[in-house]
Design a protein around this motif. Structure first.
Motif, mmCIF file in Angstrom:
data_model
loop_
_atom_site.group_PDB
_atom_site.id
_atom_site.type_symbol
_atom_site.label_atom_id
_atom_site.label_comp_id
_atom_site.label_asym_id
_atom_site.label_seq_id
_atom_site.Cartn_x
_atom_site.Cartn_y
_atom_site.Cartn_z
ATOM 1 N N ARG A 32 38.080 37.071 36.325
ATOM 2 C CA ARG A 32 38.515 37.893 37.453
ATOM 3 C C ARG A 32 38.247 39.378 37.197
ATOM 4 O O ARG A 32 37.807 40.102 38.091
ATOM 5 N N CYS A 36 36.116 42.097 39.309
ATOM 6 C CA CYS A 36 36.690 43.388 39.706
ATOM 7 C C CYS A 36 35.847 44.568 39.210
ATOM 8 O O CYS A 36 35.753 45.589 39.891
ATOM 9 N N CYS A 39 33.442 45.759 41.693
ATOM 10 C CA CYS A 39 33.984 46.010 43.033
ATOM 11 C C CYS A 39 34.167 47.507 43.287
ATOM 12 O O CYS A 39 34.637 48.247 42.416
ATOM 13 N N CYS A 48 43.837 48.070 41.822
ATOM 14 C CA CYS A 48 43.051 47.803 43.021
ATOM 15 C C CYS A 48 43.379 48.831 44.098
ATOM 16 O O CYS A 48 44.556 49.079 44.383
ATOM 17 N N LEU A 55 45.601 45.351 37.715
ATOM 18 C CA LEU A 55 44.736 44.180 37.572
ATOM 19 C C LEU A 55 44.870 43.491 36.221
ATOM 20 O O LEU A 55 44.574 42.309 36.104
ATOM 21 N N THR A 59 45.418 39.629 37.404
ATOM 22 C CA THR A 59 44.394 38.646 37.050
ATOM 23 C C THR A 59 44.942 37.534 36.163
ATOM 24 O O THR A 59 44.293 36.515 35.981
ATOM 25 N N LYS A 65 45.662 36.123 44.408
ATOM 26 C CA LYS A 65 44.348 36.137 45.054
ATOM 27 C C LYS A 65 43.885 37.577 45.237
ATOM 28 O O LYS A 65 44.689 38.482 45.425
ATOM 29 N N CYS A 66 42.592 37.766 45.196
ATOM 30 C CA CYS A 66 41.999 39.063 45.486
ATOM 31 C C CYS A 66 42.239 39.374 46.974
ATOM 32 O O CYS A 66 42.016 38.508 47.823
ATOM 33 N N LYS A 70 37.436 37.976 46.748
ATOM 34 C CA LYS A 70 36.376 37.831 45.743
ATOM 35 C C LYS A 70 36.717 36.822 44.644
ATOM 36 O O LYS A 70 35.849 36.354 43.936
ATOM 37 N N TRP A 71 38.003 36.498 44.490
ATOM 38 C CA TRP A 71 38.440 35.437 43.568
ATOM 39 C C TRP A 71 39.746 34.843 44.027
ATOM 40 O O TRP A 71 40.419 35.313 44.852
#
Length: 71
Positions: A32, A36, A39, A48, A55, A59, A65-66, A70-71
Motif C-alpha cells: 500500500r 501511495c 500518488c 494523505c 499512512l 496501511t 481503503k484508499c 487505489k488499494w
C-alpha cells in the motif's frame, strides 16, 4: 476511516515499532505504501491529502481503503 480501523492501524504500527508485527500485515502495508508513494495526494509527512490519515497506520489496518480507490 472508522474508529476500529484507526485502532487496528495504530496497534499494528506499534507492533511494527517493537518488532513483533505479523509478516502478512507488513507485506500489505509495504504494498500500500508503494502505491501511495506514486500518488499525487501523498504529503511529505506520509499522510494523505484527501483523507488526512497517517499512512504508516492506515496501511496497516486490514479493512481500510484508499479514499480514491487505489488499494
Amino acid at each position: 476511516m472508522d474508529i476500529k480501523n484507526v485502532t487496528e492501524g495504530y496497534y499494528n504500527l506499534l507492533k511494527h515499532k517493537i518488532k513483533i508485527s505479523r509478516k502478512d500485515i507488513e507485506d500489505m502495508s509495504q504494498f500500500r505504501l508503494e502505491v501511495c508513494a506514486s500518488c499525487e495526494d501523498l504529503r511529505k509527512d506520509l499522510s494523505c491529502d484527501v483523507c488526512g490519515c497517517d499512512l504508516n497506520a492506515k496501511t496497516r489496518a486490514t479493512k481500510a481503503k484508499c479514499p480514491v480507490g487505489k488499494w
